[in-house]
Scaffold this motif. Structure first.
Motif, PDB file in Angstrom:
ATOM      1  N   LEU A  23      16.302 -87.556  53.857  1.00 24.43           N
ATOM      2  CA  LEU A  23      16.774 -86.199  53.630  1.00 24.43           C
ATOM      3  C   LEU A  23      16.489 -85.752  52.198  1.00 24.43           C
ATOM      4  O   LEU A  23      16.043 -84.628  51.960  1.00 24.43           O
ATOM      5  CB  LEU A  23      18.275 -86.110  53.934  1.00 24.43           C
ATOM      6  N   LEU A  24      16.721 -86.622  51.252  1.00 22.08           N
ATOM      7  CA  LEU A  24      16.443 -86.315  49.851  1.00 22.08           C
ATOM      8  C   LEU A  24      14.956 -86.051  49.626  1.00 22.08           C
ATOM      9  O   LEU A  24      14.582 -85.122  48.905  1.00 22.08           O
ATOM     10  CB  LEU A  24      16.931 -87.447  48.953  1.00 22.08           C
ATOM     11  N   GLU A  25      14.106 -86.849  50.250  1.00 19.51           N
ATOM     12  CA  GLU A  25      12.659 -86.630  50.136  1.00 19.51           C
ATOM     13  C   GLU A  25      12.255 -85.278  50.716  1.00 19.51           C
ATOM     14  O   GLU A  25      11.410 -84.580  50.163  1.00 19.51           O
ATOM     15  CB  GLU A  25      11.899 -87.760  50.822  1.00 19.51           C
ATOM     16  N   MET A  26      12.852 -84.889  51.837  1.00 18.97           N
ATOM     17  CA  MET A  26      12.554 -83.592  52.443  1.00 18.97           C
ATOM     18  C   MET A  26      13.026 -82.443  51.547  1.00 18.97           C
ATOM     19  O   MET A  26      12.326 -81.450  51.382  1.00 18.97           O
ATOM     20  CB  MET A  26      13.197 -83.459  53.827  1.00 18.97           C
ATOM     21  N   ILE A  27      14.189 -82.600  50.963  1.00 19.74           N
ATOM     22  CA  ILE A  27      14.699 -81.578  50.047  1.00 19.74           C
ATOM     23  C   ILE A  27      13.761 -81.443  48.852  1.00 19.74           C
ATOM     24  O   ILE A  27      13.404 -80.330  48.450  1.00 19.74           O
ATOM     25  CB  ILE A  27      16.135 -81.917  49.598  1.00 19.74           C
ATOM     26  N   ASP A  28      13.354 -82.569  48.279  1.00 20.02           N
ATOM     27  CA  ASP A  28      12.437 -82.529  47.143  1.00 20.02           C
ATOM     28  C   ASP A  28      11.103 -81.904  47.517  1.00 20.02           C
ATOM     29  O   ASP A  28      10.501 -81.173  46.727  1.00 20.02           O
ATOM     30  CB  ASP A  28      12.200 -83.940  46.590  1.00 20.02           C
ATOM     31  N   ARG A  29      10.635 -82.164  48.723  1.00 21.64           N
ATOM     32  CA  ARG A  29       9.334 -81.661  49.153  1.00 21.64           C
ATOM     33  C   ARG A  29       9.360 -80.151  49.403  1.00 21.64           C
ATOM     34  O   ARG A  29       8.434 -79.439  49.038  1.00 21.64           O
ATOM     35  CB  ARG A  29       8.888 -82.377  50.423  1.00 21.64           C
ATOM     36  N   PHE A  30      10.412 -79.664  50.029  1.00 23.27           N
ATOM     37  CA  PHE A  30      10.426 -78.273  50.477  1.00 23.27           C
ATOM     38  C   PHE A  30      11.176 -77.310  49.564  1.00 23.27           C
ATOM     39  O   PHE A  30      11.028 -76.105  49.705  1.00 23.27           O
ATOM     40  CB  PHE A  30      10.994 -78.181  51.891  1.00 23.27           C
ATOM     41  N   MET A  31      11.975 -77.815  48.670  1.00 25.21           N
ATOM     42  CA  MET A  31      12.740 -76.937  47.791  1.00 25.21           C
ATOM     43  C   MET A  31      12.279 -77.146  46.360  1.00 25.21           C
ATOM     44  O   MET A  31      12.761 -78.039  45.671  1.00 25.21           O
ATOM     45  CB  MET A  31      14.239 -77.212  47.921  1.00 25.21           C
TER      46      MET A  31
END
Length: 77
Positions: A23-31
């Protein structure tokens, strides 16, 4: 903390370490963080070439090949 933030915290509080990492990786990638540089960018600006530079002749007809392109995609037979 806002109600929405509290709801998000409740949703993720029971996740495993692997799921939290994902989830943290997705947040970093998209935000992406908003920077002063991003604020000054105009949405309607040109992309890829210098402003005012034309990469085609003035008399070039962009629609010249439309019938052939339409045939390739099955629009015209």
């Amino acid at each position: 903390m806002s109600v929405l933030q509290e709801q998000v915290v409740q949703k993720i509080s029971g996740l495993s370490e692997d799921n939290l990492q994902f989830l943290l990786e997705m947040i970093d990638r998209f935000m992406q963080p908003e920077t002063d540089e991003k604020k000054d960018v105009t949405v309607a600006g040109r992309i890829g070439i210098a402003k005012g530079q034309n990469l085609y002749d003035d008399d070039y007809d962009f629609d010249e090949m439309n019938p052939e392109i339409a045939k390739m995609f099955g629009v015209l037979k």
